[in-house]
Design an enzyme around this catalytic site. Structure first.
Site, PDB file in Angstrom:
ATOM      1  N   TYR A  51     -13.656   0.242  35.007  1.00  0.00           N
ATOM      2  CA  TYR A  51     -13.200   1.113  33.904  1.00  0.00           C
ATOM      3  C   TYR A  51     -13.602   0.521  32.546  1.00  0.00           C
ATOM      4  O   TYR A  51     -13.489   1.171  31.519  1.00  0.00           O
ATOM      5  CB  TYR A  51     -11.672   1.313  33.923  1.00  0.00           C
ATOM      6  N   HIS A  93      16.271 -17.087  16.666  1.00  0.00           N
ATOM      7  CA  HIS A  93      16.430 -17.767  15.381  1.00  0.00           C
ATOM      8  C   HIS A  93      16.122 -16.871  14.182  1.00  0.00           C
ATOM      9  O   HIS A  93      16.837 -16.883  13.177  1.00  0.00           O
ATOM     10  CB  HIS A  93      15.503 -18.991  15.367  1.00  0.00           C
TER      11      HIS A  93
END
Ligand code: A2P
Length: 290
Positions: A51, A93
């Site tokens: 592909y 964080h």
């Protein structure tokens, strides 16, 4: 998210009963298509070398799947360093991700990745994907609770929308110069506790400039301290206790560690809490602008 049923294969493994086709998907569009599909819940991607687009499919897989493994790896590293078997609470964080450190320059005392110009190197991993990886860590027993840090309302909403385990805490900069009243209200409405970092205004932040205001030197704060026979630090810490914010003052000085702890023998009047609220100047000491 809808869950696709699996079909058992004759070797004992399973195949999701539904997948995304990539034949005819152009190189320029297939990467986003695969990322979108993974976000939507696809766990089966059909592809083929012929592909001519497998590299782009691979880029999407790497971003969406492989990088999620880094979360568990990072948590396990923390557990190893701390010598623990599990954490009570683990936070994202910042609401953005970083490039891996080995590709970046490290600065003394700071483990964020910097480039040669001193700029932080962000990656485009979405914190929503990081959140999904954190949920897996809870399910594996590596941490009891998970939360976020430095997230605003919109960012929290995105996490809440997709989460099966809700964040319990949002840790943000919080002190009288940046009292976070609106964010606290929002978090409270969602059952999320606020932890306030830099509650003393982080006088030891590495980027502090001499002309910048010093919270603990504020004359109005000093007056309050005299009134309560406490130190300015104790007043701003008690302020957080009295408004239901978890404070985490940093100190490496035993007398201060003790002093900061000695705030449970008094409380501020509602008027004085309201007075401290008026100190707000949207004054952020820790902006993520470097
Ligand atoms: P040190 O660690 O040398 O004792 P924040 O928690 O807002 O980031 O602030 C941490 C800074 O405040 C550190 O420089 C710390 O110094 C200092 N500090 C901690 N407790 C006190 C206190 N009770 N009075 C004055 N400064 C303090």
């Amino acid at each position: 998210m809808a869950k696709v049923p699996n079909i058992k294969l004759n070797n004992g493994l399973e195949i999701p009963a539904f997948g995304l086709g990539t034949w005819k998907s152009k190189a320029g569009e297939v990467e986003q298509a695969v990322k979108d599909a993974i976000d939507i819940g696809y766990r089966h991607i059909d592809c083929a070398h012929v592909y001519g687009n497998e590299k782009e499919v691979g880029t999407a897989l790497k971003e969406k799947i492989c990088r999620r493994h880094l979360v568990e790896k990072a948590l396990r590293l923390t557990l190893q360093d701390l010598g623990l078997e599990y954490l009570d609470l683990y936070l994202i964080h910042w609401p953005h991700a970083y490039k891996k450190r080995q590709f970046a320059i490290r600065r003394e005392g700071e483990n964020f990745p910097f480039d040669a110009n001193g700029k932080i190197q962000f990656s485009d991993v979405d914190y929503v994907d990081t959140w999904k990886a954190l949920e897996k860590c809870v399910n594996k027993g590596l941490t009891k609770s998970i939360g976020v840090s430095n997230f605003n309302k919109r960012q929290l909403e995105r996490v809440l929308e997709i989460s099966t385990i809700k964040p319990v805490v949002n840790q943000v900069e919080c002190h009288p110069y940046l009292n976070q009243r609106k964010l606290i209200e929002f978090c409270r409405s969602k059952g999320i506790v606020i932890t306030g970092y830099s509650p003393l205004g982080s006088p030891d932040r590495p980027w502090a400039k001499p002309e910048e205001p010093q919270l603990l030197e504020d004359p109005k704060l000093k007056e309050l301290a005299v009134k309560y026979k406490k130190t300015p630090a104790q007043i701003v810490l008690r302020y957080q206790v009295d408004r239901g914010v978890v404070a985490i003052p940093k100190s490496v000085t035993k007398s201060r560690i003790q002093q900061n702890f000695d705030i449970f023998d008094f409380s501020l009047t509602a008027d004085d809490v309201a007075y401290l609220d008026t100190f707000d100047v949207n004054g952020r000491f820790c902006p993520m602008t470097r």
